[in-house]
Enzyme design. Sequence first.
Site, mmCIF file in Angstrom:
data_model
loop_
_atom_site.group_PDB
_atom_site.id
_atom_site.type_symbol
_atom_site.label_atom_id
_atom_site.label_comp_id
_atom_site.label_asym_id
_atom_site.label_seq_id
_atom_site.Cartn_x
_atom_site.Cartn_y
_atom_site.Cartn_z
ATOM 1 C CB SER A 164 7.901 -22.774 -4.370
ATOM 2 O OG SER A 164 7.166 -23.960 -4.453
ATOM 3 C CG HIS A 220 7.445 -22.543 -9.379
ATOM 4 N ND1 HIS A 220 6.264 -22.331 -8.715
ATOM 5 C CD2 HIS A 220 8.231 -23.238 -8.511
ATOM 6 C CE1 HIS A 220 6.326 -22.867 -7.503
ATOM 7 N NE2 HIS A 220 7.518 -23.408 -7.355
ATOM 8 C CG ASP A 224 3.734 -21.857 -10.658
ATOM 9 O OD1 ASP A 224 3.794 -23.105 -10.692
ATOM 10 O OD2 ASP A 224 3.998 -21.186 -9.639
#
Length: 524
Positions: A166, A466, A438
Site C-alpha cells: 500500500s 490488498h 484490491d
Amino acid sequence: PAAAAPPAMLRRTAIASALLCCAHACSGAPAAAEPATLRWVTQPTDHFAEAPSLPPACDPTFQQRVFVSDAHFRNSGGVVLFYTGNEADVELYVNHTGLMWEHAERLGALLVWAEHRYYGQTQPCGGKDLAYLTHEQALADYKANVATLRAEYKAEGVAVVALGGSYGGMLSAWFRMRYPGTVDGAIAASAPILAFPGVTPAYDTETYWGVVTGAASEKPGGAAAACAANVRAAWKPLFTAADDAGDEGKAALQRDFNLCAPPAPLGEQSAGERLAYFAMMAFDTMAMGNFPFESDYLTGGTGIMLPAYPVRAACEHLKDVGLPADTDQLLQALGQATSVFTNPGGSLPCVDLPEDLTYDGIWDYQYCTQLLPQETYFARDGARDMFWPSAYDPDTQAKHCAAKYGVTPNTTLIAREYGGLEGVKRATNIVFSNGLLDPWSSGGVLQNVSGADESVVAIQLPSGAHHSDLFFSNEKDAADVAEARLVELMHIRRWAAAGRSAGAVKGADAMGAAPRRAAAQARV
C-alpha cells in the site's frame, strides 16, 4: 458501548526484546521462531536543513521505533530485507509480513521493520505539529536506518531490498527511485503510485470504486449476482429515511445498522451522508481485505477477525433479487452486510458512527499536503460503481485542507518528483504486484514496462486482495498469490547474489536530498 474500529502507519539508544505474535491469529501462519528486537533510534526532526528553525512543539530529534531480527543474517551472501513502514503502528507489519519471516533463514536475511514518523509510537514534535510529516522525511529516516545497520553488521557489500504494501509499497518503490545508492531493489505490493494528478496516463479516481463494485459482483469477485445492484438501489431510500423521514426514519436505520444512537448530522455531512459513508467504507475495507482466510489485518491486528472473503460474506445478505421492491428489507440487508465489517461476529451490542468524517486520521494531512491518495475524496458516478454519485472536487477539498490544517495540496509534487509511468520506465530493480480484487490496483503499475535495464516487473494477481503476497503463506492461497511470491523471491535472490551495486559502493543517490519539507506545505 464502544464501536468497532473504523478502517483505517541508527543510533541505538535503548534495546528491548519483543517476541511479536506472527501467529495464526494474525494471518493464518505459525508463530515466528525468533524474536524481533525493538530499538529506539534517534532521528533528526528535519533532515534537510542544516540549522532548522523548528516550531515550538518540536525538538531537534525524536525517537523512532525499529524492529530487527538478525537470527539468520549472513553478512556474506545474505541480504537486508527492509520493510518501509506506513500509516499504522509498525507492529502490524511485523506481525503480518510473512514473506520476510518465512524466507529469512534461506536468504540469510537481516529483517528490519521501520516505523513511519508520526504513526504508532514514533512521534516527532510529540505528534502536536505535523509540519514534518512528509514522505520525503520518512524516506530520509529509512536511509539513515540503512546506513547505521550496514555499519553495525559490517554489511557494506550486502544488498538491501525494500519491501512494503500500500503506502508502504509506494515508499519502497520511491526509496529505490530516490536513493538507488542505498537500496538495491524493491518489492512494491499494492502500491498506487500512479493515483496522482498530473501523471501520464491520467488517473480516473472513479475506477477505484469500480474495483470495489467488482469485488461485490459475481465476476470477478465471486459474490452473489444481485449484490452490487441491490447496494446501488439502497442509497436513495437510505437518504430519504435519514434526512426526510423524521425520527421514525432515523429510528428504523438505527435498528437496521445496529447503531448505538440514531444517525445524526456531523459537520457538513447530513445524517444520511454520514451513514452512507459508514456503509461505503465498510465495503471499501472488505474489498481490500478480501482474503481467502480469516484475518485481522484490516481491523488493525486487534484479533477481531474478518471472515474469509468478507465481501462475499456481506453480499450473502444482499443476494435476493427482489430486495429493491421492499425498501425496509433492502435497508435491513444493507445494514447486515455493513456489520460484517463494523461488527464482525456480532460481539458488540451496538456500534457508533465514526467522528472522523475522512476515515483516515492524520493521513488526511498527507492528502492535504502531498495528495497521497485518499479514497473518500475520489469520484463516484453510480453507474460504473454501486454507490451514490459524487464528483471529484479539488476546490472543496482545498478549502477543507485550509480550514483544518492551514495548508493547500501540492497538486504537482508527486508527478514532478517521480514522473508517473515515465519515471517508472527510468527506474530499475522494482517488482510491482497488484491483486485485482484490491481497489488500490486501480492506481498501480499493472503491465511490465521497459525499465532502464528491463528490471521493472509488474505482477497481476487476479485472485489477490490488498498486498496478499506479503502475508504468511496459507493453504487457502490461490495459485496466483503463491506464484507472485516465487517471482518476488527470484528477484530478491538475484539482487542478493549481485550484492551491493557499483553505484551504491560509490554512494550514488540519483535524486539526492529533497528540499526542506519538500515544499509540500503551502501555508495559507
